[in-house]
Design a protein around this motif. Structure first.
Motif, PDB file in Angstrom:
ATOM      1  N   ASP A  29       0.721  -1.134   0.074  1.00 19.12           N
ATOM      2  CA  ASP A  29       0.086   0.056   0.001  1.00 19.12           C
ATOM      3  C   ASP A  29       0.844   1.185   0.217  1.00 19.12           C
ATOM      4  O   ASP A  29       2.138   1.340   0.219  1.00 19.12           O
ATOM      5  CB  ASP A  29      -0.929  -0.002   1.190  1.00 19.12           C
ATOM      6  N   GLU A  30       0.221   2.261  -0.599  1.00 17.31           N
ATOM      7  CA  GLU A  30       0.943   3.465  -0.451  1.00 17.31           C
ATOM      8  C   GLU A  30       0.844   4.204   0.866  1.00 17.31           C
ATOM      9  O   GLU A  30      -0.169   3.970   1.628  1.00 17.31           O
ATOM     10  CB  GLU A  30       0.686   4.533  -1.679  1.00 17.31           C
ATOM     11  N   THR A  31       1.598   5.055   1.101  1.00 18.07           N
ATOM     12  CA  THR A  31       1.278   6.195   2.385  1.00 18.07           C
ATOM     13  C   THR A  31       0.221   7.211   1.714  1.00 18.07           C
ATOM     14  O   THR A  31       0.277   7.628   0.625  1.00 18.07           O
ATOM     15  CB  THR A  31       2.643   6.886   2.664  1.00 18.07           C
ATOM     16  N   ALA A  32      -0.727   7.253   2.559  1.00 14.82           N
ATOM     17  CA  ALA A  32      -1.895   8.198   2.207  1.00 14.82           C
ATOM     18  C   ALA A  32      -1.937   9.466   2.998  1.00 14.82           C
ATOM     19  O   ALA A  32      -1.775   9.103   4.210  1.00 14.82           O
ATOM     20  CB  ALA A  32      -3.276   7.531   1.982  1.00 14.82           C
ATOM     21  N   ILE A  33      -2.435  10.313   2.531  1.00 16.20           N
ATOM     22  CA  ILE A  33      -2.679  11.599   3.420  1.00 16.20           C
ATOM     23  C   ILE A  33      -4.200  12.095   2.813  1.00 16.20           C
ATOM     24  O   ILE A  33      -4.105  12.667   1.934  1.00 16.20           O
ATOM     25  CB  ILE A  33      -1.693  12.742   3.273  1.00 16.20           C
ATOM     26  N   ALA A  34      -4.945  12.508   3.935  1.00 16.59           N
ATOM     27  CA  ALA A  34      -6.291  13.075   3.450  1.00 16.59           C
ATOM     28  C   ALA A  34      -6.056  14.538   4.294  1.00 16.59           C
ATOM     29  O   ALA A  34      -5.694  14.392   5.427  1.00 16.59           O
ATOM     30  CB  ALA A  34      -7.374  12.645   3.945  1.00 16.59           C
ATOM     31  N   THR A  35      -6.357  15.826   3.710  1.00 22.21           N
ATOM     32  CA  THR A  35      -6.423  16.700   4.268  1.00 22.21           C
ATOM     33  C   THR A  35      -7.881  17.248   4.300  1.00 22.21           C
ATOM     34  O   THR A  35      -8.600  17.300   3.403  1.00 22.21           O
ATOM     35  CB  THR A  35      -5.498  17.951   3.280  1.00 22.21           C
ATOM     36  N   VAL A  50      -6.499  14.497  -1.154  1.00 22.82           N
ATOM     37  CA  VAL A  50      -5.830  13.264  -0.653  1.00 22.82           C
ATOM     38  C   VAL A  50      -4.611  13.212  -1.791  1.00 22.82           C
ATOM     39  O   VAL A  50      -4.721  13.261  -2.816  1.00 22.82           O
ATOM     40  CB  VAL A  50      -6.832  12.142  -1.012  1.00 22.82           C
ATOM     41  N   ASP A  51      -3.739  12.585  -1.077  1.00 23.25           N
ATOM     42  CA  ASP A  51      -2.346  12.172  -1.812  1.00 23.25           C
ATOM     43  C   ASP A  51      -1.929  10.755  -1.299  1.00 23.25           C
ATOM     44  O   ASP A  51      -2.195  10.512  -0.219  1.00 23.25           O
ATOM     45  CB  ASP A  51      -1.361  13.283  -1.520  1.00 23.25           C
ATOM     46  N   SER A 129     -25.617  10.157   3.592  1.00 19.51           N
ATOM     47  CA  SER A 129     -26.587  11.446   3.986  1.00 19.51           C
ATOM     48  C   SER A 129     -25.834  12.768   3.449  1.00 19.51           C
ATOM     49  O   SER A 129     -26.611  13.927   3.841  1.00 19.51           O
ATOM     50  CB  SER A 129     -26.516  11.560   5.593  1.00 19.51           C
ATOM     51  N   GLY A 130     -24.617  12.660   2.684  1.00 18.60           N
ATOM     52  CA  GLY A 130     -24.233  13.848   2.106  1.00 18.60           C
ATOM     53  C   GLY A 130     -23.262  14.877   3.042  1.00 18.60           C
ATOM     54  O   GLY A 130     -23.093  15.842   2.934  1.00 18.60           O
ATOM     55  N   ARG A 131     -22.870  14.145   4.310  1.00 23.11           N
ATOM     56  CA  ARG A 131     -22.018  14.944   5.079  1.00 23.11           C
ATOM     57  C   ARG A 131     -20.611  14.668   4.908  1.00 23.11           C
ATOM     58  O   ARG A 131     -19.808  15.463   5.697  1.00 23.11           O
ATOM     59  CB  ARG A 131     -22.382  14.202   6.410  1.00 23.11           C
ATOM     60  N   VAL A 132     -20.357  14.121   3.918  1.00 27.87           N
ATOM     61  CA  VAL A 132     -18.764  14.096   3.315  1.00 27.87           C
ATOM     62  C   VAL A 132     -18.586  14.637   2.065  1.00 27.87           C
ATOM     63  O   VAL A 132     -19.313  14.191   1.328  1.00 27.87           O
ATOM     64  CB  VAL A 132     -18.279  12.401   3.613  1.00 27.87           C
ATOM     65  N   ASN A 133     -17.883  15.744   1.785  1.00 25.53           N
ATOM     66  CA  ASN A 133     -17.735  16.415   0.441  1.00 25.53           C
ATOM     67  C   ASN A 133     -16.224  16.325   0.155  1.00 25.53           C
ATOM     68  O   ASN A 133     -15.533  16.412   0.780  1.00 25.53           O
ATOM     69  CB  ASN A 133     -18.277  17.860   0.545  1.00 25.53           C
ATOM     70  N   LEU A 134     -16.193  15.782  -1.279  1.00 28.13           N
ATOM     71  CA  LEU A 134     -14.774  15.899  -1.853  1.00 28.13           C
ATOM     72  C   LEU A 134     -14.570  17.311  -2.554  1.00 28.13           C
ATOM     73  O   LEU A 134     -15.531  17.478  -3.570  1.00 28.13           O
ATOM     74  CB  LEU A 134     -14.552  14.515  -2.727  1.00 28.13           C
ATOM     75  N   SER A 138      -7.782  17.220  -8.823  1.00 30.45           N
ATOM     76  CA  SER A 138      -7.041  15.921  -9.758  1.00 30.45           C
ATOM     77  C   SER A 138      -7.069  14.466  -9.034  1.00 30.45           C
ATOM     78  O   SER A 138      -7.038  13.685  -9.531  1.00 30.45           O
ATOM     79  CB  SER A 138      -5.802  16.323 -10.280  1.00 30.45           C
ATOM     80  N   TRP A 139      -7.079  14.795  -7.662  1.00 31.64           N
ATOM     81  CA  TRP A 139      -7.284  13.395  -7.193  1.00 31.64           C
ATOM     82  C   TRP A 139      -8.414  12.833  -6.687  1.00 31.64           C
ATOM     83  O   TRP A 139      -8.318  11.559  -6.227  1.00 31.64           O
ATOM     84  CB  TRP A 139      -6.618  13.917  -5.545  1.00 31.64           C
ATOM     85  N   ASN A 140      -9.616  13.389  -7.279  1.00 32.31           N
ATOM     86  CA  ASN A 140     -10.847  12.796  -6.862  1.00 32.31           C
ATOM     87  C   ASN A 140     -10.899  11.409  -7.640  1.00 32.31           C
ATOM     88  O   ASN A 140     -11.590  10.533  -6.950  1.00 32.31           O
ATOM     89  CB  ASN A 140     -11.973  13.746  -7.651  1.00 32.31           C
TER      90      ASN A 140
END
Length: 181
Positions: A29-35, A50-51, A129-134, A138-140
């Motif tokens: 797996d890669e290292t992942a970062i979510a901001t 996300v990277d 419920s739509g409480r998480v938004n991206l 380009s990372w989408n």
């Protein structure tokens, strides 16, 4: 689109969720970062970026300072790190002056111990419920692909950081009886 957000991206305090990997081996797996940013007035979690990448620990440490700065890191930005693999080393090293004096926090073992599938299933009602938004970026495509193919995808590092963010900000702030100590 940043123009449609209910806040100015330059005026918020972003936080970081990290799932570290030990190696730059592309088979792992890669290292992942979510901001992320949790907007209290509307109860929404915004994933700003996300990277994910393959880097050794020393490569990651060199990279993260610049990454966090590019994401408008503030002095009180929290950096939550999964305490597995290279995570324990990341927690202690990112607190040091030469690596940026970050406010690092181990993701509570109670959350980690739930396991990926349990975490993902628990997060489904919140995302539905739509409480998480991206936020558009380009990372989408890579993020959506990994989230929608889980648990059948070969990698799940992005799933980890997104579900950790939901647990920390949405489930924790949702007054559910969960101890983060």
């Amino acid at each position: 689109n940043e123009r449609e957000l209910p806040f100015n991206v330059n005026e918020i305090t972003p936080h970081f969720i990290i799932d570290g990997a030990y190696t730059d081996n592309s088979k792992n797996d890669e290292t992942a970062i979510a901001t992320v940013y949790y907007h209290i007035p509307n109860g929404q979690l915004y994933v700003l970026n996300v990277d994910s990448f393959h880097k050794t620990l020393d490569q990651f440490l060199d990279y993260f300072q610049g990454y966090a700065t590019s994401m408008n890191r503030k002095g009180d930005s929290a950096v939550y790190i999964e305490p597995k693999a290279s995570g324990k080393s990341m927690v202690s090293m990112l607190k040091k002056f030469q690596y940026g004096l970050f406010n690092t926090i181990e993701i509570p073992n109670k959350i980690v111990a739930l396991g990926k599938e349990t975490r993902a299933n628990s997060c489904t009602p919140i995302t539905a419920s739509g409480r998480v938004n991206l936020v558009q970026g380009s990372w989408n495509a890579k993020t959506i692909d990994q989230l929608t193919s889980f648990p059948r995808s070969p990698h799940d590092d992005i799933v980890d950081v997104i579900t950790y963010a939901i647990y920390i900000y949405c489930i924790g702030l949702n007054q559910q009886k969960y101890s983060y100590q």
